[in-house]
Design a protein around this motif. Structure first.
Motif, PDB file in Angstrom:
ATOM      1  N   LEU A 168       0.810  -1.210   0.000  1.00 61.41           N
ATOM      2  CA  LEU A 168       0.000   0.000   0.000  1.00 61.41           C
ATOM      3  C   LEU A 168       0.848   1.266   0.000  1.00 61.41           C
ATOM      4  O   LEU A 168       0.439   2.279  -0.567  1.00 61.41           O
ATOM      5  CB  LEU A 168      -0.930   0.008   1.223  1.00 61.41           C
ATOM      6  CG  LEU A 168      -1.875  -1.192   1.350  1.00 61.41           C
ATOM      7  CD1 LEU A 168      -2.656  -1.112   2.646  1.00 61.41           C
ATOM      8  CD2 LEU A 168      -2.811  -1.264   0.155  1.00 61.41           C
ATOM      9  N   ALA A 169       2.014   1.219   0.647  1.00 64.03           N
ATOM     10  CA  ALA A 169       2.850   2.419   0.718  1.00 64.03           C
ATOM     11  C   ALA A 169       4.266   2.053   1.112  1.00 64.03           C
ATOM     12  O   ALA A 169       4.490   1.100   1.869  1.00 64.03           O
ATOM     13  CB  ALA A 169       2.276   3.415   1.730  1.00 64.03           C
ATOM     14  N   THR A 170       5.217   2.810   0.589  1.00 63.31           N
ATOM     15  CA  THR A 170       6.603   2.780   1.057  1.00 63.31           C
ATOM     16  C   THR A 170       6.944   4.187   1.509  1.00 63.31           C
ATOM     17  O   THR A 170       6.746   5.146   0.747  1.00 63.31           O
ATOM     18  CB  THR A 170       7.560   2.330  -0.054  1.00 63.31           C
ATOM     19  OG1 THR A 170       7.225   1.011  -0.472  1.00 63.31           O
ATOM     20  CG2 THR A 170       8.999   2.329   0.451  1.00 63.31           C
ATOM     21  N   LEU A 171       7.429   4.322   2.732  1.00 63.68           N
ATOM     22  CA  LEU A 171       7.594   5.638   3.344  1.00 63.68           C
ATOM     23  C   LEU A 171       9.032   6.127   3.250  1.00 63.68           C
ATOM     24  O   LEU A 171       9.976   5.364   3.461  1.00 63.68           O
ATOM     25  CB  LEU A 171       7.168   5.580   4.811  1.00 63.68           C
ATOM     26  CG  LEU A 171       5.776   4.981   5.068  1.00 63.68           C
ATOM     27  CD1 LEU A 171       5.480   4.955   6.559  1.00 63.68           C
ATOM     28  CD2 LEU A 171       4.702   5.750   4.305  1.00 63.68           C
ATOM     29  N   ASP A 197      -2.221   6.394   2.982  1.00 58.26           N
ATOM     30  CA  ASP A 197      -2.815   6.489   1.657  1.00 58.26           C
ATOM     31  C   ASP A 197      -2.015   7.383   0.709  1.00 58.26           C
ATOM     32  O   ASP A 197      -2.005   7.160  -0.505  1.00 58.26           O
ATOM     33  CB  ASP A 197      -4.253   6.991   1.756  1.00 58.26           C
ATOM     34  CG  ASP A 197      -5.152   6.014   2.503  1.00 58.26           C
ATOM     35  OD1 ASP A 197      -4.923   4.793   2.360  1.00 58.26           O
ATOM     36  OD2 ASP A 197      -6.045   6.459   3.233  1.00 58.26           O
ATOM     37  N   THR A 198      -1.325   8.383   1.259  1.00 53.80           N
ATOM     38  CA  THR A 198      -0.545   9.291   0.420  1.00 53.80           C
ATOM     39  C   THR A 198       0.960   9.134   0.608  1.00 53.80           C
ATOM     40  O   THR A 198       1.730   9.721  -0.152  1.00 53.80           O
ATOM     41  CB  THR A 198      -0.911  10.754   0.728  1.00 53.80           C
ATOM     42  OG1 THR A 198      -0.546  11.058   2.094  1.00 53.80           O
ATOM     43  CG2 THR A 198      -2.407  10.992   0.541  1.00 53.80           C
ATOM     44  N   ALA A 199       1.389   8.348   1.636  1.00 56.43           N
ATOM     45  CA  ALA A 199       2.802   8.191   1.997  1.00 56.43           C
ATOM     46  C   ALA A 199       3.428   9.529   2.375  1.00 56.43           C
ATOM     47  O   ALA A 199       4.654   9.691   2.319  1.00 56.43           O
ATOM     48  CB  ALA A 199       3.587   7.527   0.875  1.00 56.43           C
ATOM     49  N   ARG A 200       2.604  10.485   2.794  1.00 56.14           N
ATOM     50  CA  ARG A 200       3.078  11.837   3.115  1.00 56.14           C
ATOM     51  C   ARG A 200       3.467  11.944   4.587  1.00 56.14           C
ATOM     52  O   ARG A 200       2.793  11.403   5.458  1.00 56.14           O
ATOM     53  CB  ARG A 200       1.984  12.858   2.784  1.00 56.14           C
ATOM     54  CG  ARG A 200       2.372  14.318   3.010  1.00 56.14           C
ATOM     55  CD  ARG A 200       1.313  15.228   2.410  1.00 56.14           C
ATOM     56  NE  ARG A 200       0.016  15.041   3.030  1.00 56.14           N
ATOM     57  CZ  ARG A 200      -0.416  15.746   4.086  1.00 56.14           C
ATOM     58  NH1 ARG A 200       0.371  16.664   4.643  1.00 56.14           N
ATOM     59  NH2 ARG A 200      -1.615  15.524   4.578  1.00 56.14           N
ATOM     60  N   LEU A 201       4.573  12.639   4.859  1.00 54.26           N
ATOM     61  CA  LEU A 201       4.991  12.920   6.233  1.00 54.26           C
ATOM     62  C   LEU A 201       4.056  13.956   6.833  1.00 54.26           C
ATOM     63  O   LEU A 201       3.908  15.060   6.287  1.00 54.26           O
ATOM     64  CB  LEU A 201       6.433  13.428   6.241  1.00 54.26           C
ATOM     65  CG  LEU A 201       6.980  13.883   7.597  1.00 54.26           C
ATOM     66  CD1 LEU A 201       7.051  12.728   8.580  1.00 54.26           C
ATOM     67  CD2 LEU A 201       8.363  14.522   7.413  1.00 54.26           C
ATOM     68  N   LEU A 202       3.420  13.618   7.946  1.00 49.00           N
ATOM     69  CA  LEU A 202       2.471  14.521   8.588  1.00 49.00           C
ATOM     70  C   LEU A 202       3.141  15.419   9.618  1.00 49.00           C
ATOM     71  O   LEU A 202       2.896  16.628   9.652  1.00 49.00           O
ATOM     72  CB  LEU A 202       1.346  13.721   9.253  1.00 49.00           C
ATOM     73  CG  LEU A 202       0.500  12.864   8.312  1.00 49.00           C
ATOM     74  CD1 LEU A 202      -0.510  12.045   9.104  1.00 49.00           C
ATOM     75  CD2 LEU A 202      -0.201  13.732   7.273  1.00 49.00           C
TER      76      LEU A 202
END
Length: 271
Positions: A196-199, A243-248
């Protein structure tokens, strides 16, 4: 004439073949003289008893959540045994192309198994694999791997530990020993084995000599599986959107005791 660098994949394949042949020989030699006995109990009741070679090399055993399946891990000997407890039967032995079995786990729904190697007979693939249990067959490889024909890099995947969302539908891996420039944390669907995601990693602080991003030590999913809290090896905690792999946000640096508390609270409450 082939360039020397083009020979590297061939030489690696030959060395893996030799290593696997040696492993099979070592496994035979390491089998204890006289068969070992496996006994599985449900409370005071003996569910089944089996006598088979190789059990003396087992270093860890794990039951599935429903108690139907049993894993015997032979770390140092390069194999994992799968048993059907309900039927009292051995199902198969997964032979790795290396002696070290870092880990193997069931999913919370007791329908799938993860290995830190492929596990299929006759293969030399070290990519982590996702298997169904009934029927016993591979369904996916748990690795974000790249190859340009000459170079190979595994950016993320299962090789050590796993954490799940509260509903057991998503799982997160914090890959150990990875020094690639992109994410060592990945999130997967625990029902299909789909990535689903790679961070991405946190950058090193300004002025640091290192490049490529800070290594990862641990990760936890929020109860709904939508966010991940990642622990970097420098003690910083960072939160990501799956869902977006974005750093919050980056929570800062914590002591080991504070880190354990923060990860536990996040897994329970998402805060």
């Amino acid at each position: 004439m082939l360039q020397p660098i083009r020979l590297l994949p061939v030489l690696m394949a030959l060395s893996w073949c030799a290593a696997t042949a040696q492993l099979r020989a070592d496994l035979t030699r390491a089998t204890p003289s006289g068969p070992a006995t496996l006994k599985v109990f449900g409370g005071p009741d003996l569910l089944f008893q089996a006598t088979t070679p190789g059990l003396g090399a087992v270093t860890a055993s794990k039951f599935s959540a429903d108690g139907r399946w049993l894993l015997n891990i032979a770390d140092g000997q390069g194999y994992v045994q799968l048993w059907n407890v309900a039927a009292g039967q051995w199902v198969r032995t997964f032979l790795a192309p290396f002696p070290r079995i870092v880990n193997a786990d069931f999913t919370p729904d007791s329908r799938h198994l993860r290995l830190n190697f492929r596990g299929e007979p006759g293969t030399l693939d070290a990519e982590p694999a996702f298997w169904t249990l009934d029927p016993s067959r591979p369904v996916a490889q748990l690795s974000d791997a790249r190859s340009d024909g000459e170079n190979y890099a595994r950016e993320s995947g299962y090789d050590r530990s796993v954490s799940f969302s509260a509903d057991g539908q998503r799982m997160v891996f914090a890959r150990s020993g990875s020094y690639g420039k992109t994410g060592a944390v990945s999130v997967w669907d625990a029902r299909s084995g789909t990535r689903l995601a790679t961070l991405s990693r946190l950058p090193y602080p300004a002025g640091a000599l290192q490049t490529g991003g800070v290594g990862i030590d641990d990760a936890r999913l929020s109860p709904d599986g939508r966010r991940v809290l990642v622990l970097s090896i420098d003690g910083r905690l960072a939160e990501y959107d799956v869902d977006t792999a974005r750093l919050l946000n980056v929570r800062g640096r914590f002591t080991s005791e504070q880190v354990a508390a923060q990860l536990g609270i996040f897994a329970r409450t998402g805060r």
